[in-house]
Every structure is written in structure tokens, then in C-alpha cells.
Design a protein around this motif. Sequence first.
Motif, PDB file in Angstrom:
ATOM      1  N   ASP A  50      -1.383  14.924  15.910  1.00 39.95           N
ATOM      2  CA  ASP A  50      -2.057  13.687  16.291  1.00 39.95           C
ATOM      3  C   ASP A  50      -3.219  13.320  15.366  1.00 39.95           C
ATOM      4  O   ASP A  50      -3.989  12.404  15.665  1.00 39.95           O
ATOM      5  CB  ASP A  50      -2.589  13.795  17.729  1.00 39.95           C
ATOM      6  CG  ASP A  50      -1.483  14.082  18.733  1.00 39.95           C
ATOM      7  OD1 ASP A  50      -0.441  13.408  18.666  1.00 39.95           O
ATOM      8  OD2 ASP A  50      -1.655  14.989  19.573  1.00 39.95           O
ATOM      9  N   LEU A  51      -3.360  14.017  14.244  1.00 42.73           N
ATOM     10  CA  LEU A  51      -4.471  13.742  13.337  1.00 42.73           C
ATOM     11  C   LEU A  51      -4.022  13.902  11.886  1.00 42.73           C
ATOM     12  O   LEU A  51      -3.486  14.945  11.510  1.00 42.73           O
ATOM     13  CB  LEU A  51      -5.648  14.682  13.623  1.00 42.73           C
ATOM     14  CG  LEU A  51      -6.874  14.523  12.723  1.00 42.73           C
ATOM     15  CD1 LEU A  51      -7.529  13.162  12.940  1.00 42.73           C
ATOM     16  CD2 LEU A  51      -7.892  15.638  12.989  1.00 42.73           C
ATOM     17  N   ILE A  52      -4.256  12.855  11.105  1.00 45.79           N
ATOM     18  CA  ILE A  52      -3.893  12.864   9.696  1.00 45.79           C
ATOM     19  C   ILE A  52      -5.057  12.309   8.878  1.00 45.79           C
ATOM     20  O   ILE A  52      -5.621  11.256   9.217  1.00 45.79           O
ATOM     21  CB  ILE A  52      -2.640  12.009   9.423  1.00 45.79           C
ATOM     22  CG1 ILE A  52      -1.421  12.595  10.143  1.00 45.79           C
ATOM     23  CG2 ILE A  52      -2.366  11.907   7.919  1.00 45.79           C
ATOM     24  CD1 ILE A  52      -0.176  11.724  10.035  1.00 45.79           C
ATOM     25  N   ILE A  53      -5.423  13.011   7.827  1.00 50.82           N
ATOM     26  CA  ILE A  53      -6.400  12.491   6.868  1.00 50.82           C
ATOM     27  C   ILE A  53      -5.627  12.077   5.622  1.00 50.82           C
ATOM     28  O   ILE A  53      -4.863  12.878   5.070  1.00 50.82           O
ATOM     29  CB  ILE A  53      -7.467  13.533   6.511  1.00 50.82           C
ATOM     30  CG1 ILE A  53      -8.287  13.894   7.759  1.00 50.82           C
ATOM     31  CG2 ILE A  53      -8.393  13.008   5.424  1.00 50.82           C
ATOM     32  CD1 ILE A  53      -9.347  14.947   7.504  1.00 50.82           C
ATOM     33  N   ALA A  54      -5.799  10.827   5.206  1.00 54.05           N
ATOM     34  CA  ALA A  54      -4.997  10.306   4.098  1.00 54.05           C
ATOM     35  C   ALA A  54      -5.860   9.567   3.084  1.00 54.05           C
ATOM     36  O   ALA A  54      -6.888   8.985   3.430  1.00 54.05           O
ATOM     37  CB  ALA A  54      -3.916   9.370   4.633  1.00 54.05           C
ATOM     38  N   LYS A  55      -5.423   9.649   1.860  1.00 60.96           N
ATOM     39  CA  LYS A  55      -6.008   8.844   0.783  1.00 60.96           C
ATOM     40  C   LYS A  55      -5.069   7.667   0.580  1.00 60.96           C
ATOM     41  O   LYS A  55      -3.931   7.827   0.145  1.00 60.96           O
ATOM     42  CB  LYS A  55      -6.120   9.684  -0.495  1.00 60.96           C
ATOM     43  CG  LYS A  55      -6.818   8.997  -1.648  1.00 60.96           C
ATOM     44  CD  LYS A  55      -6.931   9.953  -2.837  1.00 60.96           C
ATOM     45  CE  LYS A  55      -7.650   9.303  -4.013  1.00 60.96           C
ATOM     46  NZ  LYS A  55      -7.744  10.241  -5.162  1.00 60.96           N
ATOM     47  N   VAL A  56      -5.559   6.468   0.944  1.00 61.82           N
ATOM     48  CA  VAL A  56      -4.700   5.282   0.964  1.00 61.82           C
ATOM     49  C   VAL A  56      -5.095   4.330  -0.154  1.00 61.82           C
ATOM     50  O   VAL A  56      -6.265   3.971  -0.290  1.00 61.82           O
ATOM     51  CB  VAL A  56      -4.811   4.556   2.330  1.00 61.82           C
ATOM     52  CG1 VAL A  56      -3.938   3.309   2.341  1.00 61.82           C
ATOM     53  CG2 VAL A  56      -4.423   5.492   3.465  1.00 61.82           C
ATOM     54  N   GLY A 104       0.809  -1.210   0.000  1.00 65.01           N
ATOM     55  CA  GLY A 104       0.000   0.000   0.000  1.00 65.01           C
ATOM     56  C   GLY A 104       0.843   1.261   0.000  1.00 65.01           C
ATOM     57  O   GLY A 104       2.052   1.224   0.238  1.00 65.01           O
ATOM     58  N   LYS A 105       0.175   2.375  -0.273  1.00 64.52           N
ATOM     59  CA  LYS A 105       0.867   3.664  -0.254  1.00 64.52           C
ATOM     60  C   LYS A 105      -0.130   4.768   0.084  1.00 64.52           C
ATOM     61  O   LYS A 105      -1.339   4.634  -0.125  1.00 64.52           O
ATOM     62  CB  LYS A 105       1.510   3.949  -1.611  1.00 64.52           C
ATOM     63  CG  LYS A 105       0.518   4.084  -2.757  1.00 64.52           C
ATOM     64  CD  LYS A 105       1.240   4.387  -4.066  1.00 64.52           C
ATOM     65  CE  LYS A 105       0.238   4.518  -5.225  1.00 64.52           C
ATOM     66  NZ  LYS A 105       0.911   4.835  -6.500  1.00 64.52           N
ATOM     67  N   VAL A 106       0.401   5.839   0.622  1.00 62.69           N
ATOM     68  CA  VAL A 106      -0.400   7.033   0.881  1.00 62.69           C
ATOM     69  C   VAL A 106      -0.314   7.917  -0.355  1.00 62.69           C
ATOM     70  O   VAL A 106       0.737   8.477  -0.657  1.00 62.69           O
ATOM     71  CB  VAL A 106       0.109   7.779   2.132  1.00 62.69           C
ATOM     72  CG1 VAL A 106      -0.658   9.093   2.308  1.00 62.69           C
ATOM     73  CG2 VAL A 106      -0.051   6.915   3.380  1.00 62.69           C
ATOM     74  N   VAL A 107      -1.410   8.023  -1.074  1.00 63.57           N
ATOM     75  CA  VAL A 107      -1.435   8.807  -2.309  1.00 63.57           C
ATOM     76  C   VAL A 107      -1.319  10.288  -2.005  1.00 63.57           C
ATOM     77  O   VAL A 107      -0.546  11.022  -2.637  1.00 63.57           O
ATOM     78  CB  VAL A 107      -2.727   8.517  -3.103  1.00 63.57           C
ATOM     79  CG1 VAL A 107      -2.772   9.361  -4.371  1.00 63.57           C
ATOM     80  CG2 VAL A 107      -2.811   7.033  -3.442  1.00 63.57           C
ATOM     81  N   SER A 108      -2.095  10.737  -1.032  1.00 63.10           N
ATOM     82  CA  SER A 108      -2.052  12.132  -0.598  1.00 63.10           C
ATOM     83  C   SER A 108      -2.543  12.186   0.843  1.00 63.10           C
ATOM     84  O   SER A 108      -3.238  11.277   1.308  1.00 63.10           O
ATOM     85  CB  SER A 108      -2.913  13.024  -1.495  1.00 63.10           C
ATOM     86  OG  SER A 108      -4.254  12.576  -1.501  1.00 63.10           O
ATOM     87  N   ALA A 109      -2.186  13.249   1.532  1.00 57.65           N
ATOM     88  CA  ALA A 109      -2.559  13.346   2.946  1.00 57.65           C
ATOM     89  C   ALA A 109      -2.454  14.786   3.412  1.00 57.65           C
ATOM     90  O   ALA A 109      -1.973  15.668   2.690  1.00 57.65           O
ATOM     91  CB  ALA A 109      -1.666  12.439   3.794  1.00 57.65           C
ATOM     92  N   GLN A 110      -2.907  15.006   4.642  1.00 60.48           N
ATOM     93  CA  GLN A 110      -2.764  16.311   5.280  1.00 60.48           C
ATOM     94  C   GLN A 110      -2.704  16.125   6.791  1.00 60.48           C
ATOM     95  O   GLN A 110      -3.522  15.410   7.369  1.00 60.48           O
ATOM     96  CB  GLN A 110      -3.917  17.231   4.919  1.00 60.48           C
ATOM     97  CG  GLN A 110      -3.749  18.657   5.407  1.00 60.48           C
ATOM     98  CD  GLN A 110      -2.455  19.286   4.909  1.00 60.48           C
ATOM     99  OE1 GLN A 110      -1.476  19.411   5.672  1.00 60.48           O
ATOM    100  NE2 GLN A 110      -2.434  19.659   3.632  1.00 60.48           N
ATOM    101  N   LYS A 111      -1.727  16.753   7.407  1.00 62.85           N
ATOM    102  CA  LYS A 111      -1.614  16.739   8.863  1.00 62.85           C
ATOM    103  C   LYS A 111      -2.490  17.850   9.432  1.00 62.85           C
ATOM    104  O   LYS A 111      -2.178  19.027   9.286  1.00 62.85           O
ATOM    105  CB  LYS A 111      -0.166  16.946   9.294  1.00 62.85           C
ATOM    106  CG  LYS A 111       0.693  15.702   9.261  1.00 62.85           C
ATOM    107  CD  LYS A 111       2.047  15.986   9.922  1.00 62.85           C
ATOM    108  CE  LYS A 111       2.880  14.712  10.026  1.00 62.85           C
ATOM    109  NZ  LYS A 111       4.171  14.974  10.712  1.00 62.85           N
ATOM    110  N   ILE A 112      -3.566  17.468  10.068  1.00 64.17           N
ATOM    111  CA  ILE A 112      -4.437  18.456  10.696  1.00 64.17           C
ATOM    112  C   ILE A 112      -3.823  18.936  11.994  1.00 64.17           C
ATOM    113  O   ILE A 112      -3.959  20.100  12.377  1.00 64.17           O
ATOM    114  CB  ILE A 112      -5.832  17.850  10.959  1.00 64.17           C
ATOM    115  CG1 ILE A 112      -6.343  17.133   9.699  1.00 64.17           C
ATOM    116  CG2 ILE A 112      -6.810  18.927  11.400  1.00 64.17           C
ATOM    117  CD1 ILE A 112      -6.431  18.004   8.477  1.00 64.17           C
TER     118      ILE A 112
END
Length: 338
Positions: free
Chosen positions: A215-221, A204-212
Motif C-alpha cells: 500500500d506504499l510506493i515511493i517513486a521518481k516521476v 509521464g513515466k516512473v523513472v524508478s520506484a520502490q514498493k515499501i
Amino acid sequence: MKRANLFKRWKIALVIVITKLLTFHAAFASMGSTGGGGSSSSGGGSSSSGSSIISSGHTGNSGDSFRAFLFVLLFCGLYILSSVSKMVVRLYRRTRDITEVNGLSKWMLIPNMKIKDFKQGLKRAKIRLENDAVDDQLAQILVETYAWAQFVYGQSIRRCFADSSNYLDQLKSQLGRVSLSTMHDEIIAKASNGIIDDVLVNHGKVVSAQKISPDLIIAKVQVSGIDSEVNVLSDFNSSFKRQQWTDYVVFGRKQGSAQWKIYNIVYGAHFHLNGEDFNHQQSLDISGYTEEHLEVSPELVKSAEDYKKRFNRRKNVKTVVRWIVFILGLLFVNHILG
């Protein structure tokens, strides 16, 4: 749906009881008026005796009506208390998740969110996922967290088939409270319908993400492996298998903790939930899937059949108990009102 049907039954009961009360009072008022008129034309002694009888009857019936009213009030109070307690539990889970994870918002915790709704949430919060938001080491940790949670989820359904009381134990360490509650409902729904969902992520890989926040990350996996969902009790021609898929994942961790958990998953491809096919929604991946009849072992079929029998038995017992209480309540009120 079950809650809505139950609520309808309660509304019907209230209508019956209120109608009974109104009918009773109307009949009593009419009787009292007629009796009073007859007593007035009689002699003094007769009038006094009739008045006493009416007064006594009025007091007794008023007491019965008051007891019936208290019973109905208690009946309604128990239902309201049950509904409120469920709301409090949901609020507690959401509040605890938000308290534990810095930057987590309640909209990020909405279960079974559609892709378009999630994207709108990102837009409203002015969050933009970027290609290099996390380094390779952190990306690998997030993918491993996702992969293990998905595997444990599939195994939890199988443990549920076996009627194991600890089928959620491993998921508790992988998911936030709201997400765990959502997966619990999904596991019960799938197990009770004889559906297994085995997930094994190989890469797998993280296509894109953002560190909010730290302690919080939203990622497209995006991951590859095997995800096979099959109803072991029937041909289930919408059973499917796929080798690659992509999801939006909300990763979080308690402040000061090194362990990442999943607080929500927005499914980015074909999936089934509670007997409903969600293939109509937009997909995040172009790899697709194949729908076919997938073979399973006879032992698994036997486990699924046994669990479905146990589940239906428990469900029927709960339904019978509810109806017994419901009918006894109506008979009690009817007995009081006479």
C-alpha cells in the motif's frame, strides 16, 4: 512568522503584568512598614485603629492581586490552549495517515522537504529506488494519479480566487491529510498574492520506484506538459513556464482500497512557495524552464484583485480583534491593581 510575532506580543504583555505586580507588592510592603512604625509610637487606641485600617487594606489589595493573577493565568491559558490544539490537529493528521497506510513513516510526510533531506531519509531507511520496481500498468496508474492531483491543485487556486467555499473538495480525494494541509496553506499563500499555477500533464513515466509495502510506493516521476506559474497582479519577472519536470512522490492507499493517493511530493525542480524562490536547490531534471511575463485574461486579474481585497480585509479584522482583546486585557489588569 505570524505565530512568532504573536508570541512576542504575549511575552511583552507578561513582562508588563509581572512588573506591575512586583511594583505593586513592593510599594504596598513599603507603605505597610512605614504605617506600622508610626502607629507604634501612638497611644493604644490610635495603634489599634491604624492596625485595623492596614489589615483591611492588605486584605482588599491581596484579593485584587489574586484576581489579576487569575486573569493573567486565564489569558496565558487561552494562548497555550490555542497552540496545543494546533499541535494536536497536526499530530492527528500525521497519525491518521500513518495508521491508514501500511509502511508509511513520519519522515516521509515532512512538508516541503529538500531533495538532499529526502535522499538522506531514503538512505537511513535503507530504501533504494529501482528501475523495474513496478509494472507498466501500476506505473501508468501512479502517473495518472499525479497528473490529476496537479491539475486539480491549479484549479483549486482559481476557485479560491472566486472565493468558492469548496475549492479543496476535489483535492481531498487525491491527497493524504498532511499533504492536503500543506497544499491548503500553499493555495491560500499563492491566491492571496495573486499567483496562479496551472499544471497540465500530457505524458509521464516512473523513472524508478520502490514498493515499501503493498500500500506504499515511493517513486521518481518524470512528466511532460505545461506548468506555468504567474503573478496576475504584477509583471513578476520570475514567473516561469516549463514543459518537463521530475519529482519524488510518496504514493499510498488505505488498506484494502484500490485508490492511490499522494501523501507527499518532494519538488525536484524550480518552484516558488510562499513568495520564496527555491531554484537554488539541486534539480532532478536537466530540461530547465523559462522565466518571462506570462499574459492572463482581464477577468482573472479582476478575480485576483477582488480576492486580495477580501483576504486583506479579513486579515485586518483578525488583527484588530486580537489587539482589542490584548489592550482590554491590559486595561482590566491595570484597573484591578489600581
